[in-house]
Design an enzyme around this catalytic site. Structure first.
Site, short mmCIF file in Angstrom:
data_model
loop_
_atom_site.label_atom_id
_atom_site.label_comp_id
_atom_site.label_asym_id
_atom_site.label_seq_id
_atom_site.Cartn_x
_atom_site.Cartn_y
_atom_site.Cartn_z
CB CYS A 123 -27.99 11.27 47.74
SG CYS A 123 -26.85 12.42 46.94
N GLY A 141 -40.45 19.75 56.45
CA GLY A 141 -40.96 18.91 57.53
C GLY A 141 -42.19 19.50 58.18
CB CYS A 144 -28.16 17.67 50.49
SG CYS A 144 -27.96 16.92 48.86
#
Lengths: 444, 116
Positions: A388, A56, A207
């Site tokens: 994902c 980020g 995740c």
């Protein structure tokens, strides 16, 4: 043929050759740079500080350095090496070597951005400053919090990071070498058989598909080795579902059933005894202790202490328990400090702790920050996009993409998001890392 | 992905080739030089070179189609949907076209000049 540079009949002219060669060379070398999604647009002398040089932070540094003309941009992070974390499951699944996910952070650091190689020790949003662990005070006009999160292995009694790779314990999250150690542990389990236990903790984790991938990859390797019958696999879900998105949950539940993987719901790992190889779970019926041969530990996760201990953290509501960053889930702007934005894992929002989320958040944060600098209201909105690539075997995956509401929002309509196939796997193997690098360079 | 801009694949492909970019640029420069040599020699056998390059491209495409799944640590048995085969065919075709184009200048020079 007349010597005029042209040729009659079947041949090609030399002028055409040279023209073609020139065009080809220019095209090959320069084509991507003809399109710049974030050209310098706003003249400003604002000082922007980016806390954190993960995915980020680097994506923001790249975008803002091109969107803002004249701004002083500083990124604060001691990390010298960048980890491509989406690759960890491929390492732990025996597909990649650990060095494939490490890159010097300098390779992504845009020119003109000041890099302070220290960690943030304190956020002082009322004073518009941060203090590093080396005692340096850095003032800002605008702050982007991109610190990521912490892995709290110590919150599980008897567990610590150094146990990964020993006593049948694996964990894919801690780093490339730990992922490799997890692969070694999985291999030993495939050889020896017994009980393999997987699962995830409650609360926000990065995740959330990784624990499922590790379960399915273990099943795959057992089958490949012809030893599936010698092993029992249990998935300890922290609540009453295997995955937080309904259609994906149904599909994974069906897949677990067909592959003989037993879900155990409302089981939260609370203690590990590595010497005795036992794992104790908090369940609605009290503690349950199981003897394991392979235990894949997913630690509870939380924001770094400087965020939790600052006024930037949520003060009430579901994200206040661990002190996640209090941002508006759509604009990514801090709800109480209008000159502060957040991106990535640190944000206290319902979904969005993946690299794919960063990809979707980066243009929102950068666009809104620029609008705020221009004294306009932020209009860019993040819809909770999370992706994902759910690896179901070495060679097959499902490309699952969804938003805040749990709607499946496939980028590629020709791919069934709930059908394991080779194309999503090929994307995971070949395309996602280049896409990730392009995100870090602020190009997509 | 996720509302990916239309130009995004260009940057993804660029990043994919970034590690071998110096080599790729070298090949392109060499190709440009070979084209210049062929042009300066005059009367190149363009049609013959094109045919040979197409054959090279086809051979490479067939090899790519057979090897690409293994290159991704998968097997041909992992291709289970129509899209798997379509994408494999497209990837193989793209590889073949690229190699055919890159081979063309060398083939052109090796083909010699047209007599008469």
């Amino acid at each position: 043929m007349a010597d005029n540079g042209y040729e009659t009949g079947r041949g090609l002219s030399r002028r055409r050759f040279l023209k073609l060669a020139g065009v080809a060379a220019m095209g090959a070398a320069g084509a991507p740079w003809l399109i710049d999604p974030a050209r310098a647009q706003v003249r400003t002398s604002a000082r922007v500080v980016i806390a954190g040089a993960g995915a980020g932070g680097l994506a923001m540094a790249s975008r803002l350095s091109r969107l803002l003309d004249g701004a002083r941009i500083t990124i604060v992070d001691s990390r010298e090496i960048h980890w491509y974390q989406p690759g960890f499951t491929l390492i732990a699944g025996g597909v990649w070597a650990p060095d494939r996910v490490t890159t010097p952070n300098s390779a992504f650091m845009p020119g003109g951005v000041e890099w302070i190689k220290a960690d943030i020790a304190e956020f002082d949003p009322d004073g518009n400053r941060v203090v590093t662990d080396q005692g340096q005070t850095v003032r800002y006009d605008y702050l982007v919090v991109a610190t990521g999160l912490e892995l709290d292995y110590g919150d599980i009694e008897g567990m610590e990071r150094s146990l990964i790779g020993q006593h049948g314990i694996g964990s894919v999250y801690a780093g490339p070498q730990h992922a490799a150690a997890t692969w070694a542990t999985m291999q030993a389990f495939v050889e020896g058989g017994g009980l393999g236990i997987f699962g995830r903790p409650p609360g926000g984790i990065k995740c959330a598909g990784a624990p499922l991938k590790m379960t399915l990859l273990t099943d795959y390797h057992l089958r490949e080795a012809g030893r599936r019958g010698r092993a029992e696999l249990i998935y300890a879900a922290h609540n009453d579902a295997l995955f937080g998105v309904a259609p994906v949950n149904e599909r994974v539940t069906e897949m677990f059933g067909s592959r003989g993987i037993e879900p155990q719901y409302s089981h939260v790992l609370k203690a590990v005894d590595p010497g005795r190889r036992t794992a104790t779970f908090d369940t609605p019926d009290g503690d349950a202790t199981l003897d394991y041969d392979f235990l894949h530990v997913v630690p509870p996760m939380s924001p770094p202490d400087p965020v939790t201990n600052s006024a930037l953290a949520w003060q009430e509501g579901p994200f206040s328990d661990k002190g996640w960053l209090e941002v508006d889930q759509y604009t990514m702007r801090h709800r109480r400090y209008p000159n502060v934005f957040g991106i990535g894992d640190v944000n206290g929002i319902p979904k969005g702790k993946t690299a794919a989320s960063v990809k979707a958040q980066a243009p929102v944060v950068a666009g809104n920050l620029v609008r705020v600098i221009e004294d306009r209201e932020p209009t860019h909105r993040y819809n909770g996009y999370t992706s994902c690539p759910l690896v179901t075997a070495v060679g097959q995956a499902m490309l699952v993409e969804f938003d805040y509401e749990g709607n499946l929002i496939p980028s590629f309509p020709f791919l069934d998001p709930l059908e394991p196939s080779w194309v999503p796997w090929m994307m995971e193997e070949l395309m996602l890392r280049p896409a990730y690098d392009a995100v870090l360079r602020g190009r997509i | 992905m996720g509302n990916m801009p239309i130009y995004a694949p260009l940057f993804v492909i660029f990043e994919m080739f970034r590690p071998v970019l110096p080599w790729l640029v070298a090949v392109v420069v060499i190709d440009a030089l070979l084209l210049a040599v062929a042009a300066l020699r005059g009367a190149p056998r363009g049609r013959r070179a094109t045919g040979v390059s197409i054959v090279i491209g086809i051979v490479v495409a067939v090899i790519a189609a057979l090897r690409l799944p293994a290159f991704t640590h998968a097997g041909l048995g992992d291709l289970v949907t129509v899209m798997d085969f379509v994408m494999l065919a497209l990837a193989a075709l793209g590889t073949g076209v690229a190699v055919g184009i890159l081979a063309f200048p060398l083939v052109l020079v090796l083909s010699g000049t047209r007599r008469g």
